[in-house]
Design an enzyme around this catalytic site. Structure first.
Site, PDB file in Angstrom:
ATOM      1  N   LYS A 107      -2.537   0.164  -3.720  1.00  0.00           N
ATOM      2  CA  LYS A 107      -2.737   0.491  -2.306  1.00  0.00           C
ATOM      3  C   LYS A 107      -3.125  -0.731  -1.471  1.00  0.00           C
ATOM      4  CE  LYS A 107      -3.735   5.412  -2.791  1.00  0.00           C
ATOM      5  NZ  LYS A 107      -3.722   5.599  -4.265  1.00  0.00           N
TER       6      LYS A 107
HETATM    7  C1  LIG Z   1      -2.753   6.468  -4.935  1.00  0.00           C
HETATM    8  C2  LIG Z   1      -2.493   6.217  -6.376  1.00  0.00           C
HETATM    9  C3  LIG Z   1      -1.372   6.773  -7.051  1.00  0.00           C
HETATM   10  C4  LIG Z   1      -0.412   7.721  -6.373  1.00  0.00           C
HETATM   11  O1  LIG Z   1       0.410   7.071  -5.445  1.00  0.00           O
HETATM   12  P1  LIG Z   1       1.281   7.924  -4.388  1.00  0.00           P
HETATM   13  O2  LIG Z   1       1.951   6.922  -3.550  1.00  0.00           O
HETATM   14  O3  LIG Z   1       0.273   8.757  -3.634  1.00  0.00           O
HETATM   15  O4  LIG Z   1       2.207   8.779  -5.163  1.00  0.00           O
HETATM   16  C5  LIG Z   1      -1.149   6.420  -8.374  1.00  0.00           C
HETATM   17  N1  LIG Z   1      -1.999   5.606  -9.031  1.00  0.00           N
HETATM   18  C6  LIG Z   1      -3.086   5.076  -8.447  1.00  0.00           C
HETATM   19  C7  LIG Z   1      -3.988   4.204  -9.241  1.00  0.00           C
HETATM   20  C8  LIG Z   1      -3.380   5.351  -7.096  1.00  0.00           C
HETATM   21  O5  LIG Z   1      -4.468   4.815  -6.528  1.00  0.00           O
END
Ligand SMILES: *Cc1c(COP(=O)(O)O)cnc(C)c1O
Length: 434
Positions: A107
């Site tokens: 993210k």
């Molecule tokens: C947010 C997150 C996900 C999921 O990602 P999306 O784009 O919401 O499908 C998977 N793994 C981790 C570690 C995350 O922080």
């Protein structure tokens, strides 16, 4: 470029409107009107290009009409101050490590890019970003926006309900980041944020916006690392029959991969890996979509019962279930199966997975055909889930220096009740000119 709403009941928006609003007025998600194919010369040259160079070309395709090259280049290069390397795990499977950013999760890429774009669009005026978090989103957003001009961030989190590692990643920063420790639950935090967005007086006094993952400025930059992954495989002469597996919650990450494919990236097919929250898999199998409350799992960033980007996937494929199932298959794993995957991968390859990446690794292990090469997105560093991972592999997981550094910082949170009026008065006080 203009952006239309997946609900088609709002007028289309400029990039600036889509980014500052986040959600369309009809509560749909914004989609770019065009997804341009990258030129052949780009695919021919990419193996000799850096991550930043590749990403800048991709960014121009999305944002080139709206932001001049110089400013866009700065945004991309600033965002990608870290690499997303491909690492061979074994057995025809490779890990795209997306955890080398400041908060050790993918993210970081979207949050850092969005911060820079929002700062540009707000210009001289101050904007206040409100974000409710149960852990990971708060740290990526806070660190993405740290030190960004003209933006104040308020991270609301439930007292005693996030881990100390998580809290340290947003509550020790200071500067333009205010951590608000709410005496209540995550739902209370979310309600405070929602009430603030709906409050007429607050909105007259200050500009409020959200930084959640439905924003196009967080979504689209996630396409960058799919191209970079492909370039790295091409350099190794391994770029045929690539299958990409994405551990998914709200499906933003997978959607960005589907956009990359639409831009010409030669990915043979995708696999969406889920924990026990498997509404998407059910849709693939039955054609019926039945969102429901989420179930708590050890891969908690994927505990999503109504994935927000589902609407974008439907739109991308014009609601054609057959075409969707041609490009994407799915898998879902229980906590026990996730732990088995972490143990097995460590035993066979000495590679330490986090619980999210473990779902994706296992899905490749079980679904890869002869002649295919599998890449999974390793979305978080295993140290973020230290206790779970260590209990499975019986080996200690080293905490990277930048994570340890957060934990040494001094906590500076503002205590808050779960009553909206208290939060509102606090926002007004902290926005008074000094
Ligand atoms: C947010 C997150 C996900 C999921 O990602 P999306 O784009 O919401 O499908 C998977 N793994 C981790 C570690 C995350 O922080």
């Amino acid at each position: 470029m203009r952006y239309y709403s997946t609900n088609k009941k709002s007028p289309s928006a400029t990039l600036q409107e889509a980014v500052t609003k986040g959600l369309a007025p009809d509560r749909g998600l914004y989609m770019p009107e065009r997804i341009g194919r990258m030129p052949d010369v780009f695919f021919n040259d990419m193996q000799d290009m850096s991550f930043q160079e590749i990403s800048f070309e991709v960014a121009k395709s999305f944002f080139g009409d709206d932001i001049d090259d110089g400013a866009l280049k700065e945004m991309v290069y600033d965002t990608l101050a870290f690499d997303c390397p491909i690492v061979e795990v074994g057995g025809g499977i490779w890990s795209l490590e997306l955890f080398h950013g400041p908060t050790l999760a993918f993210k970081d890429v979207g949050a850092r890019f969005m911060a820079r774009m929002l700062s540009r669009f707000t210009g001289e005026g101050k904007v206040n970003v409100l974000v409710a978090t149960s852990g990971d989103t708060g740290s990526a957003v806070a660190n993405g926006f740290l030190g960004v001009e003209n933006v104040n961030v308020y991270v609301l989190y439930p007292k005693n309900k996030v881990s100390r590692i998580q809290e340290s990643q947003f509550a020790t920063l200071g500067r333009n980041i205010t951590a608000v420790e709410v005496d209540g639950t995550f739902d209370d935090c979310q309600a405070l944020v929602k009430d603030a967005f709906a409050d007429g007086e607050l909105n007259r006094r200050m500009t409020l916006t959200s930084a959640n993952s439905i924003n196009v400025a967080r979504l689209l930059p996630q396409a960058f690392y799919y191209f970079h992954a492909y370039a790295q495989m091409k350099r190794r002469g391994m770029a045929d029959n690539i299958v990409i597996c994405v551990p998914s919650g709200n499906f933003g990450n997978l959607t960005a991969g589907l956009f990359a494919q639409r831009m010409g990236l030669p990915v043979k097919r995708f696999i969406a890996a889920n924990n026990a929250n498997d509404v998407f898999l059910e849709y693939l199998n039955t054609g019926k979509y039945s969102p429901r409350p989420s179930i708590q799992t050890i891969a908690n960033a994927m505990d999503v019962g109504a994935p927000s980007n589902f609407a974008r996937i439907l739109e991308l494929y014009q609601y054609d279930h057959d075409r969707i199932t041609t490009d994407i298959s799915g898998a879902s794993y229980t906590d026990v199966q996730i732990k088995e995957a972490i143990a097995e991968c460590y035993k066979q390859h000495k590679y330490i997975l986090d619980p999210h990446g473990a779902c994706a690794w296992r899905a490749l292990r079980e679904n890869l055909h002869d002649g295919e090469t599998g890449i999974f997105l390793e979305t978080a560093h295993p140290a973020k889930f230290k206790e779970t991972v260590e209990s499975v592999i019986n080996t200690s997981v080293e905490i990277p220096q930048r994570l340890a550094a957060f934990m040494e910082g001094k906590k500076q949170s503002t205590p808050m009740t779960n009553k909206f009026d208290d939060f509102k008065q606090f926002l007004i006080r902290s926005n008074q000119p000094r």
